[in-house]
Design a protein around this motif. Structure first.
Motif, PDB file in Angstrom:
ATOM      1  N   SER A  59      -6.803   5.468  -2.673  1.00 38.63           N
ATOM      2  CA  SER A  59      -7.860   6.355  -2.179  1.00 38.63           C
ATOM      3  C   SER A  59      -8.868   5.621  -1.299  1.00 38.63           C
ATOM      4  CB  SER A  59      -8.580   7.010  -3.366  1.00 38.63           C
ATOM      5  OG  SER A  59      -9.092   6.007  -4.234  1.00 38.63           O
ATOM      6  N   TRP A  60      -9.140   4.349  -1.613  1.00 39.94           N
ATOM      7  CA  TRP A  60     -10.122   3.598  -0.823  1.00 39.94           C
ATOM      8  C   TRP A  60      -9.604   3.246   0.578  1.00 39.94           C
ATOM      9  CZ3 TRP A  60      -8.520  -1.082   1.024  1.00 39.94           C
ATOM     10  CH2 TRP A  60      -7.456  -1.713   0.355  1.00 39.94           C
ATOM     11  N   LEU A  61      -8.261   3.285   0.738  1.00 40.68           N
ATOM     12  CA  LEU A  61      -7.656   2.923   2.012  1.00 40.68           C
ATOM     13  C   LEU A  61      -7.366   4.142   2.874  1.00 40.68           C
ATOM     14  CD1 LEU A  61      -6.284   0.685   3.800  1.00 40.68           C
ATOM     15  CD2 LEU A  61      -4.166   1.176   2.546  1.00 40.68           C
ATOM     16  N   LYS A  62      -7.052   5.251   2.250  1.00 39.00           N
ATOM     17  CA  LYS A  62      -6.602   6.439   2.987  1.00 39.00           C
ATOM     18  C   LYS A  62      -7.754   7.084   3.752  1.00 39.00           C
ATOM     19  CE  LYS A  62      -5.422  10.156   0.673  1.00 39.00           C
ATOM     20  NZ  LYS A  62      -4.641  11.122  -0.116  1.00 39.00           N
ATOM     21  N   PRO A  63      -7.622   7.224   5.078  1.00 42.09           N
ATOM     22  CA  PRO A  63      -8.675   7.887   5.846  1.00 42.09           C
ATOM     23  C   PRO A  63      -8.789   9.361   5.467  1.00 42.09           C
ATOM     24  CG  PRO A  63      -7.154   6.682   7.274  1.00 42.09           C
ATOM     25  CD  PRO A  63      -6.525   6.745   5.930  1.00 42.09           C
ATOM     26  N   LYS A  64      -9.956   9.904   5.626  1.00 41.35           N
ATOM     27  CA  LYS A  64     -10.160  11.323   5.359  1.00 41.35           C
ATOM     28  C   LYS A  64      -9.396  12.139   6.388  1.00 41.35           C
ATOM     29  CE  LYS A  64     -13.744  14.859   4.857  1.00 41.35           C
ATOM     30  NZ  LYS A  64     -15.201  15.156   4.942  1.00 41.35           N
ATOM     31  N   GLU A  65      -8.751  13.203   5.924  1.00 38.81           N
ATOM     32  CA  GLU A  65      -8.003  14.073   6.836  1.00 38.81           C
ATOM     33  C   GLU A  65      -8.912  15.167   7.385  1.00 38.81           C
ATOM     34  OE1 GLU A  65      -4.175  15.384   5.123  1.00 38.81           O
ATOM     35  OE2 GLU A  65      -4.644  13.999   3.509  1.00 38.81           O
TER      36      GLU A  65
ATOM     37  N   ILE B 194       1.749   5.023   9.860  1.00 40.84           N
ATOM     38  CA  ILE B 194       0.577   5.101   8.979  1.00 40.84           C
ATOM     39  C   ILE B 194      -0.260   3.834   9.107  1.00 40.84           C
ATOM     40  CG2 ILE B 194      -0.158   5.162   6.570  1.00 40.84           C
ATOM     41  CD1 ILE B 194       2.294   6.972   6.037  1.00 40.84           C
ATOM     42  N   ARG B 195       0.397   2.691   9.094  1.00 45.90           N
ATOM     43  CA  ARG B 195      -0.329   1.425   9.235  1.00 45.90           C
ATOM     44  C   ARG B 195      -1.070   1.357  10.563  1.00 45.90           C
ATOM     45  NH1 ARG B 195       0.008  -3.173  11.962  1.00 45.90           N
ATOM     46  NH2 ARG B 195      -0.864  -5.060  11.000  1.00 45.90           N
TER      47      ARG B 195
ATOM     48  N   PHE C 207       0.775  -1.240   0.000  1.00 49.76           N
ATOM     49  CA  PHE C 207       0.000   0.000   0.000  1.00 49.76           C
ATOM     50  C   PHE C 207       0.807   1.291   0.000  1.00 49.76           C
ATOM     51  CE2 PHE C 207      -2.912  -2.953   2.457  1.00 49.76           C
ATOM     52  CZ  PHE C 207      -3.723  -3.244   1.349  1.00 49.76           C
ATOM     53  N   VAL C 208       2.072   1.259   0.459  1.00 46.75           N
ATOM     54  CA  VAL C 208       2.850   2.485   0.614  1.00 46.75           C
ATOM     55  C   VAL C 208       3.839   2.638  -0.531  1.00 46.75           C
ATOM     56  CG1 VAL C 208       4.457   3.748   2.106  1.00 46.75           C
ATOM     57  CG2 VAL C 208       2.647   2.356   3.132  1.00 46.75           C
TER      58      VAL C 208
END
Length: 522
Positions: A113-119, A76-77, A27-28
């Motif tokens: 995008s589906w994994l990244k939490p909203k900031e 991040i994980r 993912f990174v």
């Protein structure tokens, strides 16, 4: 959008603890040295680091091995896999802090995008996420570091360069969650609190797990640097480095895995900054990172020669099953605290030095045994056994080695050991010294009275024996202590920092017995 059963199983696998390396690789993304954005595939050293982490961790390393970048990915994980997590990345100065935050933003923005939490916030060097997690980057010395938070992952970068590190560490550890992880990481910077913590961890004397990463094994990260150095070396010398030209130290580096390309790079670095500076910033061993040639009592070159001889000749202690007559008491400790390189010979004289402690888990009681030819034949060390227990063991060692002469330092638990050996166990072959009572009457006392004068005498005798090749050392433990045995500006000799010198002192006492030549048959 629905996902297949196969992909669901893959995601389940990646989100399980123990699969952090695969999660990061999947993912990174990072920006490599060619400025290209690529999947973060960890090097072998980075994998070893990530997979080996425990609750408390301390890392001594060579420069630029990418461990800070790994920790950013782990933070991040943590924040994605475990919502409501709080991670803290602390740097030693503002420049480093800015660099870490830039890497954090780059890695965070590289997530699918589906994994990244909203900031909900991305400023002041902090990322807050809609799932309740946050990652904060700050500088050491900030009074608000960790205040009010329960921390789940903490990374303290270049800890050896911090001001008031002990006070700040105490504050941070109090905020660490029960299942949180703390990572202290640094290159060497002299004999300080980081140095003490690291070697205490290495010796299992605190709660930290120690890691050491040398410059040789990180070769994949520096391939272009090595290639450039080869060209520079060739242009300066009109040829490439050949195996036949290698120094003894370089030959040892080859055994550790160094290539000729790396050694050409190393020669250029040493030429520009000096060997001591290279050892500190690019150590091949953890001891080497702290060797200060000007302050060391023993010759580092000679120590290295002896170490090489031990490795080349494959000198190891005798397996327990190959010793038929070992006393029961010594059998209980063999292979853990007691080691033999040569079994005793009938009629031969042996010289036994004892540097004692109180047996409370700090300093060690060490017993070193040398034969009449100056060869180290046995060694015992333990920091948990009380003086009365050690007296029984020393008695067994002495009887086993032909009733050898025992020289016990009178400090610490030495008096108790001497009393029990002489008056309870009736061990007669012990070093004596003269003293005068309040009536100025001369009397003989048992043991060795170590003071500034006598300590300097026996250490200098040890140095002479060692550097003239009059003794043979078989213990790498003893050699490691000799590497950090130094003299300060006031002329005081001893182990640097929190290192131990018990083996050095017990050896000096054994050699004092050998030099004196007294023997009391019984």
């Amino acid at each position: 959008m629905a996902i297949s059963k196969e992909n669901a199983q893959k995601l389940k696998y990646l989100f399980e603890d123990g699969h952090e390396v695969d999660w990061i690789g999947a993912f990174v993304k990072i920006v490599n040295k060619d400025t290209k954005t690529v999947p973060f595939i960890l090097t072998e050293e980075q994998k070893q680091f990530v997979e080996g982490l425990e609750k408390f961790n301390i890392v001594l390393k060579s420069r630029q091995l990418g461990l800070s970048v790994c920790t950013v990915a782990l933070a991040i994980r943590q924040c994605i896999v475990y919502p409501n997590s709080c991670c803290l990345l602390v740097s030693h100065d503002q420049k480093s802090c800015n660099a870490i935050f830039d890497k954090l933003k780059q890695q965070f923005n590289s997530l699918p995008s589906w994994l990244k939490p909203k900031e909900i916030a991305n400023n002041r060097q902090e990322i807050k996420m809609a799932n309740g997690s946050k990652i904060t980057c700050c500088c050491a010395g900030n009074k608000d570091v960790g205040r009010g938070d329960t921390l789940h992952l903490v990374h303290l970068s270049e800890f050896a360069f911090w001001k008031m590190p002990e006070k700040q560490l105490n504050s941070i550890t109090q905020a660490l969650a029960p299942d949180g992880k703390l990572i202290i990481e640094s290159t060497a910077n002299g004999l300080n609190y980081f140095h003490d913590l690291y070697f205490q961890a290495k010796n299992n004397e605190n709660s930290y797990k120690s890691f050491f990463f040398n410059w040789i094994n990180g070769s994949t990260l520096f391939k272009k640097d090595y290639d450039n150095s080869v060209e520079i070396y060739k242009s300066k010398n009109n040829k490439l480095l050949d195996v036949a030209e290698l120094s003894d130290e370089e030959k040892e580096l080859v055994k550790l895995g160094a290539s000729l390309e790396q050694l050409m790079w190393r020669r250029l670095k040493v030429a520009s900054s000096g060997l001591d500076a290279f050892h500190q910033e690019y150590p091949s061993t953890d001891i080497e990172a702290y060797i200060s040639s000007g302050a060391n009592v023993f010759s580092n070159k000679k120590i290295d020669e002896v170490e090489r001889a031990i490795k080349t000749n494959k000198i190891k202690y005798i397996p327990k099953e190959n010793i038929s007559d070992l006393p029961r008491l010594l059998q209980l400790h063999y292979g853990r605290s007691f080691f033999i390189w040569k079994i005793p010979k009938a009629g031969e004289r042996y010289f036994i030095g004892v540097d004692s402690s109180e047996g409370v888990g700090q300093d060690y009681t060490v017993v070193e045994v040398f034969n009449k030819d100056g060869e180290q034949v046995a060694e015992f060390y333990n920091n948990k056994l009380k003086p009365y227990e050690m007296a029984d063991i020393i008695d067994s060692v002495g009887h086993y080695y032909s009733k050898g002469i025992i020289t016990v330092e009178t400090a610490s638990g030495g008096h108790s050991i001497i009393e029990r050996l002489r008056y309870n166990l009736k061990y007669m072959n012990m070093t004596k010294y003269k003293s005068y009572d309040e009536f100025n009457k001369m009397q003989w006392r048992i043991g060795f009275d170590t003071n500034v004068k006598t300590k300097n005498l026996i250490i200098n005798d040890f140095i002479e024996f060692f550097e003239k090749g009059l003794i043979k050392i078989n213990s790498t433990r003893l050699l490691n202590e000799m590497k950090v045995f130094s003299i300060d500006d006031n002329g005081k000799m001893g182990a640097s920092g929190s290192n131990h010198d018990d083996s050095v002192m017990s050896t000096a006492l054994a050699l004092a017995g050998l030099k004196n030549g007294f023997y009391y048959p019984f």
